[in-house]
Design a protein around this motif. Structure first.
Motif, mmCIF file in Angstrom:
data_model
loop_
_atom_site.group_PDB
_atom_site.id
_atom_site.type_symbol
_atom_site.label_atom_id
_atom_site.label_comp_id
_atom_site.label_asym_id
_atom_site.label_seq_id
_atom_site.Cartn_x
_atom_site.Cartn_y
_atom_site.Cartn_z
ATOM 1 N N ASP A 232 0.809 -1.222 0.000
ATOM 2 C CA ASP A 232 0.000 0.000 0.000
ATOM 3 C C ASP A 232 0.844 1.275 0.000
ATOM 4 O OD1 ASP A 232 0.952 -0.005 2.608
ATOM 5 O OD2 ASP A 232 -0.994 -0.423 3.521
ATOM 6 N N ASN A 233 2.145 1.142 -0.244
ATOM 7 C CA ASN A 233 2.995 2.334 -0.338
ATOM 8 C C ASN A 233 3.021 2.779 -1.808
ATOM 9 O OD1 ASN A 233 4.957 4.324 -0.294
ATOM 10 N ND2 ASN A 233 6.271 3.230 1.127
ATOM 11 N N VAL A 234 1.915 3.371 -2.225
ATOM 12 C CA VAL A 234 1.727 3.726 -3.637
ATOM 13 C C VAL A 234 2.802 4.693 -4.146
ATOM 14 C CG1 VAL A 234 0.120 4.761 -5.299
ATOM 15 C CG2 VAL A 234 -0.728 3.190 -3.542
ATOM 16 N N PRO A 235 3.166 5.738 -3.373
ATOM 17 C CA PRO A 235 4.210 6.639 -3.889
ATOM 18 C C PRO A 235 5.510 5.895 -4.227
ATOM 19 C CG PRO A 235 3.141 7.612 -1.968
ATOM 20 C CD PRO A 235 2.634 6.202 -2.078
ATOM 21 N N MET A 236 5.949 4.992 -3.351
ATOM 22 C CA MET A 236 7.195 4.265 -3.608
ATOM 23 C C MET A 236 7.026 3.306 -4.782
ATOM 24 S SD MET A 236 10.351 3.858 -3.042
ATOM 25 C CE MET A 236 10.883 4.458 -1.445
ATOM 26 N N LEU A 237 5.884 2.642 -4.874
ATOM 27 C CA LEU A 237 5.652 1.725 -5.995
ATOM 28 C C LEU A 237 5.757 2.470 -7.326
ATOM 29 C CD1 LEU A 237 2.665 -0.300 -4.478
ATOM 30 C CD2 LEU A 237 5.004 -1.134 -4.835
ATOM 31 N N LYS A 238 5.186 3.675 -7.368
ATOM 32 C CA LYS A 238 5.233 4.488 -8.595
ATOM 33 C C LYS A 238 6.661 4.894 -8.930
ATOM 34 C CE LYS A 238 0.578 6.412 -8.752
ATOM 35 N NZ LYS A 238 -0.290 7.466 -8.214
ATOM 36 N N ILE A 239 7.423 5.270 -7.914
ATOM 37 C CA ILE A 239 8.819 5.679 -8.132
ATOM 38 C C ILE A 239 9.627 4.508 -8.682
ATOM 39 C CG2 ILE A 239 10.958 6.321 -6.938
ATOM 40 C CD1 ILE A 239 9.108 8.156 -5.164
ATOM 41 N N LEU A 240 9.478 3.339 -8.069
ATOM 42 C CA LEU A 240 10.241 2.171 -8.521
ATOM 43 C C LEU A 240 9.922 1.854 -9.980
ATOM 44 C CD1 LEU A 240 9.988 -0.045 -5.325
ATOM 45 C CD2 LEU A 240 11.996 1.204 -6.152
ATOM 46 N N GLU A 241 8.643 1.947 -10.322
ATOM 47 C CA GLU A 241 8.228 1.699 -11.701
ATOM 48 C C GLU A 241 8.861 2.731 -12.638
ATOM 49 O OE1 GLU A 241 3.896 1.754 -13.464
ATOM 50 O OE2 GLU A 241 4.118 0.152 -11.961
ATOM 51 N N SER A 242 8.808 4.011 -12.237
ATOM 52 C CA SER A 242 9.331 5.077 -13.100
ATOM 53 C C SER A 242 10.843 4.976 -13.262
ATOM 54 C CB SER A 242 8.962 6.448 -12.536
ATOM 55 O OG SER A 242 9.787 6.791 -11.432
ATOM 56 N N LYS A 243 11.518 4.361 -12.291
ATOM 57 C CA LYS A 243 12.979 4.243 -12.327
ATOM 58 C C LYS A 243 13.446 2.930 -12.957
ATOM 59 C CE LYS A 243 14.482 8.097 -10.917
ATOM 60 N NZ LYS A 243 15.235 8.877 -11.911
ATOM 61 N N GLY A 244 12.500 2.162 -13.484
ATOM 62 C CA GLY A 244 12.887 0.963 -14.229
ATOM 63 C C GLY A 244 13.195 -0.254 -13.379
ATOM 64 N N TYR A 245 12.648 -0.317 -12.174
ATOM 65 C CA TYR A 245 12.842 -1.504 -11.333
ATOM 66 C C TYR A 245 11.869 -2.586 -11.779
ATOM 67 C CZ TYR A 245 16.073 0.833 -8.262
ATOM 68 O OH TYR A 245 17.184 1.456 -7.784
ATOM 69 N N SER A 246 12.325 -3.832 -11.705
ATOM 70 C CA SER A 246 11.490 -4.967 -12.093
ATOM 71 C C SER A 246 10.896 -5.608 -10.849
ATOM 72 C CB SER A 246 12.327 -6.020 -12.818
ATOM 73 O OG SER A 246 12.883 -5.467 -13.989
ATOM 74 N N TYR A 247 9.603 -5.875 -10.916
ATOM 75 C CA TYR A 247 8.944 -6.587 -9.821
ATOM 76 C C TYR A 247 9.400 -8.042 -9.858
ATOM 77 C CZ TYR A 247 5.307 -8.834 -7.064
ATOM 78 O OH TYR A 247 4.635 -9.589 -6.130
ATOM 79 N N CYS A 248 9.939 -8.530 -8.738
ATOM 80 C CA CYS A 248 10.516 -9.876 -8.712
ATOM 81 C C CYS A 248 9.702 -10.882 -7.907
ATOM 82 C CB CYS A 248 11.934 -9.815 -8.137
ATOM 83 S SG CYS A 248 13.073 -8.910 -9.201
ATOM 84 N N GLY A 249 8.820 -10.393 -7.045
ATOM 85 C CA GLY A 249 8.037 -11.304 -6.219
ATOM 86 C C GLY A 249 7.819 -10.713 -4.840
ATOM 87 N N GLU A 250 7.609 -11.600 -3.878
ATOM 88 C CA GLU A 250 7.304 -11.165 -2.521
ATOM 89 C C GLU A 250 8.332 -11.706 -1.541
ATOM 90 O OE1 GLU A 250 3.366 -12.580 -1.756
ATOM 91 O OE2 GLU A 250 2.464 -11.276 -3.273
ATOM 92 N N VAL A 251 8.667 -10.867 -0.554
ATOM 93 C CA VAL A 251 9.535 -11.283 0.541
ATOM 94 C C VAL A 251 8.813 -10.994 1.848
ATOM 95 C CG1 VAL A 251 11.717 -10.977 -0.713
ATOM 96 C CG2 VAL A 251 10.749 -9.038 0.545
#
Length: 171
Positions: A137-156
């Motif tokens: 639910d940390n939408v601001p960080m999720l958006k930043i990671l997406e905009s910076k080209g990070y790949s979603y790898c799964g869950e920890v």
């Protein structure tokens, strides 16, 4: 218009109170946004003191003023050894934890600038990737990671909760 000087530097003992203020603001913001992240007494002043003592604490400064805090940890996040999914790489990595922005600098793209500096830091240490996790639910960080080209790898699983895990390869 003059461009402010933005630097990433290791946090010092004398930074700890401003860092703790920044994290308390971030904790309050997460709560206001309805997030469960950081609402159980972590991070706390002890976390900051440990980060600084271990050399993990970093601050992004704007003209010498601390604007953003983060912990950068090399190759060491036990929770990352078990992922429901798959990391992009098996080599050395920088872990980004505990990102907090001083509200005086909120809304100025400081976290994006922080991630640019973390990429430079990672490159300069000849490390191949950056790994980071955040709350669902940390939408601001999720958006930043997406905009910076990070790949979603799964869950920890971290600090008693499931987190979304991301990685970016740095060449």
């Amino acid at each position: 218009m003059m461009h402010p000087e933005i630097r990433l530097r290791q946090a010092q003992e004398e930074d700890k109170h401003i860092i703790w203020d920044i994290l308390q603001q971030a904790i309050a913001r997460r709560k206001k946004d309805g997030s469960s992240q950081w609402q159980q007494g972590y991070p706390n002043l002890g976390t900051v003191e440990t980060d600084i003592a271990n050399g993990f604490g970093y601050v992004l400064t704007v003209d010498g003023v601390v604007a953003v805090y983060t912990a950068l940890i090399l190759n060491d996040e036990p929770a990352y050894s078990t992922i429901d999914g798959a990391w992009l790489s098996e080599g050395e990595f920088v872990v980004v934890h505990r990102v907090g922005v001083d509200e005086r600098f909120a809304g100025q793209g400081m976290v994006k600038k922080l991630f640019d500096h973390i990429e430079d830091f990672t490159r300069s240490h000849k490390i191949q990737s950056i790994k980071v996790d955040t709350n669902f639910d940390n939408v601001p960080m999720l958006k930043i990671l997406e905009s910076k080209g990070y790949s979603y790898c799964g869950e920890v699983c971290l600090a008693g909760g499931i987190r979304k895990a991301y990685e970016k390869l740095i060449t």
